[in-house]
Design a protein around this motif. Structure first.
Motif: not given
Length: 110
Positions: A8-31
């Motif tokens: 269901l996810v449309q990539f690219p996507a980012v992960i937002k951790l609650h305790s951090d302003d840092e974002l983790i970029l996820i370019a593809t589903s295999s990533g």
């Protein structure tokens, strides 16, 4: 991995951790599926994955990493604020001037 959710996810996507302003970029589903760092992480209930359409997914891990659609959708201005915090964390100058025409375009700037 809960593959029905990852489809269901449309990539690219980012992960937002609650305790951090840092974002983790996820370019593809295999990533996402093959990222050893993600498989070792402990996720808090407030942690989320945001796809290029603004769809929000909760991350959780029991025996494996899984996603659950929340039905929430972030708007472009909300995503831009998250990216501005991320860029500010990296010491980027003039983050208030950062803008994009779409969430996908904003993620591609990361």
């Amino acid at each position: 991995m809960n593959l029905s959710s990852i489809n269901l996810v449309q990539f690219p996507a980012v992960i937002k951790l609650h305790s951090d302003d840092e974002l983790i970029l996820i370019a593809t589903s295999s990533g996402f599926e093959h990222n050893p760092d993600l498989s070792r992480m402990y996720f808090q209930p407030q942690d989320m994955l945001i796809d290029k359409l603004g769809n929000v997914y909760k991350l959780h891990k029991t025996a494996q990493l899984a996603l659950a659609a929340t039905g929430d959708v972030m708007q472009l201005d909300e995503v831009i604020k998250l990216i501005q915090l991320h860029l500010s964390n990296h010491g980027t100058c003039c983050v208030s001037k950062f803008s994009a025409h779409s969430i996908a375009e904003a993620f591609n700037c990361l």
